[in-house]
Design an enzyme around this catalytic site. Sequence first.
Site, PDB file in Angstrom:
ATOM      1  N   ARG A 158       0.948  -1.243  -0.044  1.00 49.74           N
ATOM      2  CA  ARG A 158       0.136   0.018   0.089  1.00 49.74           C
ATOM      3  C   ARG A 158       0.906   1.288  -0.013  1.00 49.74           C
ATOM      4  O   ARG A 158       1.880   1.327   0.822  1.00 49.74           O
ATOM      5  CB  ARG A 158      -0.789  -0.026   1.241  1.00 49.74           C
ATOM      6  CG  ARG A 158      -2.189  -0.788   1.023  1.00 49.74           C
ATOM      7  CD  ARG A 158      -3.094  -0.407  -0.038  1.00 49.74           C
ATOM      8  NE  ARG A 158      -4.320  -1.180  -0.151  1.00 49.74           N
ATOM      9  CZ  ARG A 158      -4.452  -2.214  -1.074  1.00 49.74           C
ATOM     10  NH1 ARG A 158      -3.513  -2.484  -1.853  1.00 49.74           N
ATOM     11  NH2 ARG A 158      -5.650  -2.786  -1.022  1.00 49.74           N
ATOM     12  N   HIS A 205      -0.184   0.356  -9.937  1.00 51.46           N
ATOM     13  CA  HIS A 205      -0.760  -0.534  -8.904  1.00 51.46           C
ATOM     14  C   HIS A 205      -1.375  -1.734  -9.841  1.00 51.46           C
ATOM     15  O   HIS A 205      -2.593  -1.774  -9.597  1.00 51.46           O
ATOM     16  CB  HIS A 205      -1.873   0.591  -8.311  1.00 51.46           C
ATOM     17  CG  HIS A 205      -2.318  -0.089  -6.998  1.00 51.46           C
ATOM     18  ND1 HIS A 205      -2.933   0.511  -6.043  1.00 51.46           N
ATOM     19  CD2 HIS A 205      -2.455  -1.467  -6.360  1.00 51.46           C
ATOM     20  CE1 HIS A 205      -3.309  -0.314  -5.059  1.00 51.46           C
ATOM     21  NE2 HIS A 205      -2.705  -1.411  -5.347  1.00 51.46           N
ATOM     22  N   GLU A 263      -3.163   8.183  -6.263  1.00 47.79           N
ATOM     23  CA  GLU A 263      -2.984   7.334  -7.549  1.00 47.79           C
ATOM     24  C   GLU A 263      -4.089   8.039  -8.496  1.00 47.79           C
ATOM     25  O   GLU A 263      -5.042   8.039  -7.881  1.00 47.79           O
ATOM     26  CB  GLU A 263      -3.092   6.086  -7.395  1.00 47.79           C
ATOM     27  CG  GLU A 263      -2.015   5.196  -6.577  1.00 47.79           C
ATOM     28  CD  GLU A 263      -2.274   3.789  -6.268  1.00 47.79           C
ATOM     29  OE1 GLU A 263      -3.088   3.355  -6.664  1.00 47.79           O
ATOM     30  OE2 GLU A 263      -1.327   3.256  -5.496  1.00 47.79           O
TER      31      GLU A 263
END
Length: 338
Positions: free
Chosen positions: A241, A289, A270
């Site tokens: 994370r 991601h 993000e």
Amino acid sequence: MKAIVVDKDYGSVTEQELDTIEQAYQKAGIELERRHFTTEEEIINGCRGALAILGTGNPPITKNVLEALPGLKFIQRFGVGVNSIDLDAAAKLGVVVFNLPGFCAKELADLATAMIMALIRNTVYYDREIRKGNWPKCQYLLPEDVREMTLGLYGFGAAGKHLQEIFHGGFGTRIISCDPYVSEEVKKQYPYITFVSFEELLIQSDIISIHVNLTPETTHIFNREAFRKMKNHAMIINTSRGPVIDQKDLAWALQNGEILYAGLDTLETEPIHQEDPLLHMDNVILNPHCGSYGAGSKKEQIRMVCELLPSAVTLGRIPVRNVADKKVLAVATDYQFV
């Protein structure tokens, strides 16, 4: 019975995969709706009367949301992380939160391996330079031998275990790990791994690979103070994370030579801000991601989502392994937890 995907445009699940889930839900008498909400208010207004909420990403399922939806019984995450869901509030209200532990552990280990080796061997840098018309033969950072390095694992869950197999089994790399939740029984299964404190992890590691959930304890644990303790030639890899690392402090550490490399699949914000200095560093690899993206993990992800909610509503059976809010086990007495 109605289930609602609240973030269908997040990008991690395709329309075809949602079609597959919809068909599985129909067989269980569940109607699946697809929406895309970004705020608590939108989720509340759009999910009234829903039995279940499905989050393909990290939608804000807060205490306010949960209390405003009294008919809600289930939340289904399409991944492992549940940091955007108030688990305590969900448990108190008897809402079962499903997640998918381990479904992409091998893929995350593979990605960490790819980033580690690409950074050590300068492969991304060389590719960028050649595309610019340059030919930097035997230039840039002198590659160290991974066989003579120490790989530190922050978190020794499924992905960390796969990564140590690759580096210890494949290269003979020394492995250490910091994970206060690992039992003595598990430690005995890995006699060649030294389990250390967080400070020892920082001091001893040439490479640190992060494999933990985002909690108050782990948020920004990698900050200026931590980077100052790391070796000047050290590398940090994050496939867990983004907020585990203080991103501004990471940029500072790289700019000031406190550490040498970074490979990030996850970021604090993000997509990344275009003015972020990490974008201009050749010793940094950035991914959008997508560490869980793989043929095997996608198949397992969709299979699990197709089974968990239908099994709960038709058979009353729920696998404990997939319950993220474990406190609900004492509250949701209508179900058989197996």
